[in-house]
Design a protein around this motif. Structure first.
Motif, mmCIF file in Angstrom:
data_model
loop_
_atom_site.group_PDB
_atom_site.id
_atom_site.type_symbol
_atom_site.label_atom_id
_atom_site.label_comp_id
_atom_site.label_asym_id
_atom_site.label_seq_id
_atom_site.Cartn_x
_atom_site.Cartn_y
_atom_site.Cartn_z
ATOM 1 N N GLY A 12 0.843 -1.200 0.000
ATOM 2 C CA GLY A 12 0.000 0.000 0.000
ATOM 3 C C GLY A 12 0.874 1.244 0.000
ATOM 4 O O GLY A 12 0.472 2.316 0.425
ATOM 5 N N ARG A 16 -1.639 7.397 0.456
ATOM 6 C CA ARG A 16 -1.263 8.600 1.207
ATOM 7 C C ARG A 16 -0.411 8.247 2.419
ATOM 8 O O ARG A 16 0.650 8.814 2.649
ATOM 9 N N GLY A 18 0.897 5.153 3.332
ATOM 10 C CA GLY A 18 2.003 4.252 3.027
ATOM 11 C C GLY A 18 3.212 5.006 2.513
ATOM 12 O O GLY A 18 4.350 4.757 2.941
ATOM 13 N N ARG A 53 -0.301 -2.723 -6.399
ATOM 14 C CA ARG A 53 -0.990 -3.321 -7.545
ATOM 15 C C ARG A 53 -0.458 -2.785 -8.874
ATOM 16 O O ARG A 53 -0.658 -3.371 -9.911
ATOM 17 N N THR A 92 -8.431 -0.302 4.129
ATOM 18 C CA THR A 92 -8.756 -1.144 5.272
ATOM 19 C C THR A 92 -9.286 -2.519 4.857
ATOM 20 O O THR A 92 -8.909 -3.545 5.432
ATOM 21 N N GLN A 94 -8.750 -4.520 2.447
ATOM 22 C CA GLN A 94 -7.809 -5.519 1.926
ATOM 23 C C GLN A 94 -6.893 -6.093 3.013
ATOM 24 O O GLN A 94 -6.122 -7.018 2.768
ATOM 25 N N ASP A 200 -12.848 4.979 10.893
ATOM 26 C CA ASP A 200 -11.574 5.677 10.721
ATOM 27 C C ASP A 200 -11.055 6.260 12.039
ATOM 28 O O ASP A 200 -9.882 6.109 12.364
HETATM 29 N N1 LIG Z 1 -2.864 6.640 11.224
HETATM 30 C C1 LIG Z 1 -3.501 7.598 10.587
HETATM 31 O O1 LIG Z 1 -3.507 8.733 11.011
HETATM 32 C C2 LIG Z 1 -4.232 7.296 9.312
HETATM 33 C C3 LIG Z 1 -4.670 8.351 8.505
HETATM 34 C C4 LIG Z 1 -5.315 8.043 7.316
HETATM 35 C C5 LIG Z 1 -5.521 6.721 6.957
HETATM 36 N N2 LIG Z 1 -5.095 5.724 7.771
HETATM 37 C C6 LIG Z 1 -5.308 4.310 7.400
HETATM 38 O O2 LIG Z 1 -4.368 3.985 6.396
HETATM 39 C C7 LIG Z 1 -4.951 3.115 5.422
HETATM 40 C C8 LIG Z 1 -4.763 3.698 4.032
HETATM 41 O O3 LIG Z 1 -5.395 4.943 3.956
HETATM 42 P P1 LIG Z 1 -4.948 6.072 2.909
HETATM 43 O O4 LIG Z 1 -5.648 7.295 3.307
HETATM 44 O O5 LIG Z 1 -3.476 6.039 2.762
HETATM 45 O O6 LIG Z 1 -5.655 5.487 1.589
HETATM 46 P P2 LIG Z 1 -5.181 5.587 0.056
HETATM 47 O O7 LIG Z 1 -6.423 5.343 -0.723
HETATM 48 O O8 LIG Z 1 -4.395 6.819 -0.197
HETATM 49 O O9 LIG Z 1 -4.176 4.359 -0.122
HETATM 50 C C9 LIG Z 1 -4.630 3.038 -0.161
HETATM 51 C C10 LIG Z 1 -3.560 2.096 -0.644
HETATM 52 O O10 LIG Z 1 -4.137 0.780 -0.725
HETATM 53 C C11 LIG Z 1 -3.920 0.258 -2.038
HETATM 54 N N3 LIG Z 1 -4.983 -0.690 -2.377
HETATM 55 C C12 LIG Z 1 -4.859 -2.038 -2.326
HETATM 56 N N4 LIG Z 1 -5.977 -2.645 -2.709
HETATM 57 C C13 LIG Z 1 -6.856 -1.672 -3.014
HETATM 58 C C14 LIG Z 1 -8.182 -1.685 -3.506
HETATM 59 N N5 LIG Z 1 -8.840 -2.830 -3.719
HETATM 60 N N6 LIG Z 1 -8.785 -0.498 -3.719
HETATM 61 C C15 LIG Z 1 -8.134 0.662 -3.497
HETATM 62 N N7 LIG Z 1 -6.845 0.734 -3.020
HETATM 63 C C16 LIG Z 1 -6.219 -0.434 -2.798
HETATM 64 C C17 LIG Z 1 -3.818 1.485 -2.912
HETATM 65 O O11 LIG Z 1 -3.156 1.172 -4.107
HETATM 66 C C18 LIG Z 1 -3.015 2.420 -2.033
HETATM 67 O O12 LIG Z 1 -1.648 2.092 -2.084
HETATM 68 C C19 LIG Z 1 -6.406 2.925 5.840
HETATM 69 O O13 LIG Z 1 -6.553 1.696 6.505
HETATM 70 C C20 LIG Z 1 -6.662 4.056 6.808
HETATM 71 O O14 LIG Z 1 -7.594 3.707 7.835
HETATM 72 C C21 LIG Z 1 -4.445 5.993 8.917
#
Ligand SMILES: NC(=O)c1ccc[n+]([C@@H]2O[C@H](COP(=O)([O-])OP(=O)(O)OC[C@H]3O[C@@H](n4cnc5c(N)ncnc54)[C@H](O)[C@@H]3O)[C@@H](O)[C@H]2O)c1
Length: 383
Positions: A12, A16, A18, A53, A92, A94, A200
């Motif tokens: 991932g 954002r 990752g 992916r 989340t 996945q 979230d």
């Molecule tokens: N700790 C924090 O403060 C915080 C803040 C925001 C998000 N998060 C968590 O981090 C995780 C990712 O959130 P984000 O905001 O980075 O999301 P994002 O949409 O920016 O990134 C998601 C990642 O998952 C991948 N992915 C794999 N399978 C997928 C599918 N079937 N559909 C779509 N994307 C897929 C995407 O390619 C991408 O790399 C979530 O679980 C979220 O709850 C945590």
């Protein structure tokens, strides 16, 4: 100096969290500082393996940062002997499947929150991980924010006396995506895709409340989907099916009452995107991401309610700033360093899968409370 390399799958990494917080601000920052030092002088040296992916995006990230290991084949990455840790920052939904696969491959697992979408699934992951004898960790980054660290310092120093209540405001306006692009990914607004502000944010509220003020005993929540329709990354209009605001009340062991509003449908009239006001008999504090302001009982003004007169006092000016008194590093990085020391040098690490499952439980029971229109007691979770 001996380097102790450790292969870490970052799944991932194009997302954002990752990319920015985990790869750049944590793992690469750790390399830039020369690794994580251990007492015997060895330095833990993260070797990221980028997994996702889209090969082109992975290659681009790799080239930008001088990293040579990337793949779209998770199973192949998990089969490598030099990989010891699986990290998950995917959407989340996945997560559960991939983490199970990583545990089966015998890897230690660190993951973004929430650990899973449902408590039973999160608990099952904790059980499977225990049986496999692997180390686990779930991101609890807010604990390491400078504002909350200062708040913790005040609590530990006895500043508040008896703490009565906590009022938290989290949120900002997330654009609907029509005339200005949304600043959060669209899956957050579809419940079928694992979205929703309760799932979230409640996992965060769980560890913040528990670590600072005490175990959460009950939850009562009202949720709303204020904006029923949004526009996604491709310009398509979609129905927003997930909650975009949650108004929660939590009773904590010891009698502290916490009220936390979480919303993607508020405009910010605060100093920071999240702020917690803590009121105690001896003093009060308002903590944000970075700053923390206090008012002691001896400096508390005595306002008298009289709507016929204009306010003459500048109430906000009557608070004083808590000094840093130390350097605060990026919270994600601090927690990564602790997890790496846990894996390599057996140091304690308490933010494991069971802790993550308790965060998921608070979200699940918060949603149930909203659905059933009642306050819900939170049973203790056991392994
Ligand atoms: N700790 C924090 O403060 C915080 C803040 C925001 C998000 N998060 C968590 O981090 C995780 C990712 O959130 P984000 O905001 O980075 O999301 P994002 O949409 O920016 O990134 C998601 C990642 O998952 C991948 N992915 C794999 N399978 C997928 C599918 N079937 N559909 C779509 N994307 C897929 C995407 O390619 C991408 O790399 C979530 O679980 C979220 O709850 C945590």
């Amino acid at each position: 100096m001996t380097r102790r390399p450790i292969g870490i799958i970052v799944n991932g990494v194009t997302g954002r969290m990752g990319y920015r917080q985990h790869l750049v601000r944590s793992l690469l920052a750790i390399r830039e500082q020369g690794g994580v030092p251990l007492p015997d002088g060895t330095r833990i040296w993260p070797e990221p393996i980028l997994v996702g992916r889209n090969e082109a995006k992975l290659r681009e990230i790799g080239e930008r940062h001088g990293l040579t290991e990337w793949t779209t084949d998770l199973s192949a990455a998990l089969a490598r002997d030099d990989v010891e840790i699986y990290f998950d920052a995917q959407v989340t939904q996945q997560r559960e499947k991939a983490i199970r696969q990583a545990i089966e491959a015998g890897k230690h697992v660190y993951t973004e929150k929430p650990l899973a979408e449902e408590t039973a699934a999160a608990l099952e992951l904790a059980r499977v991980a225990d049986t496999a004898g692997i180390r686990t960790g779930v991101v609890q980054d807010k604990l390491f924010l400078p504002g909350l660290r200062k708040l913790k310092r005040l609590i530990d120093g006895g500043f508040f006396g008896r703490i009565l209540s906590v009022r938290g405001e989290f949120g900002y306006w997330v654009f609907e995506g029509d005339w200005q692009p949304a600043q959060r990914p669209s899956w957050n607004y579809r419940s079928a895709d694992g979205g929703g502000i309760v799932v979230d944010m409640f996992p965060h509220w769980h560890y913040v409340l528990e670590e600072l003020f005490g175990p959460v005993e009950t939850v009562s929540a009202h949720i709303a989907t204020h904006i029923p329709e949004r526009v996604d990354e491709f310009g398509h209009t979609y129905p927003a099916t997930a909650d975009d605001a949650a108004y929660g009340t939590f009773e904590l062991a010891g009698g502290v009452v916490a009220q936390l509003n979480s919303s993607w449908c508020v405009r910010v009239n605060r100093d920071e995107l999240v702020e917690f006001q803590v009121d105690g008999v001896e003093g009060s504090a308002v903590a944000g991401l970075r700053n923390c302001r206090i008012q002691h009982r001896a400096a508390t003004p005595k306002p008298v309610w009289n709507p016929d007169l204009p306010a003459t006092e500048n109430f906000r000016a009557q608070w004083s700033e808590v000094p840093d008194n130390e350097e605060f590093d990026n919270g994600f990085k601090v927690q990564w360093e602790a997890f790496l020391r846990h894996v390599v040098a057996d140091e304690p690490f308490r933010w494991d899968f069971l802790a993550g499952a308790r965060g998921v439980q608070l979200a699940e029971l918060g949603l149930r409370s909203a659905r059933e229109g009642r306050r819900i007691e939170i049973p203790e979770l056991h392994r």
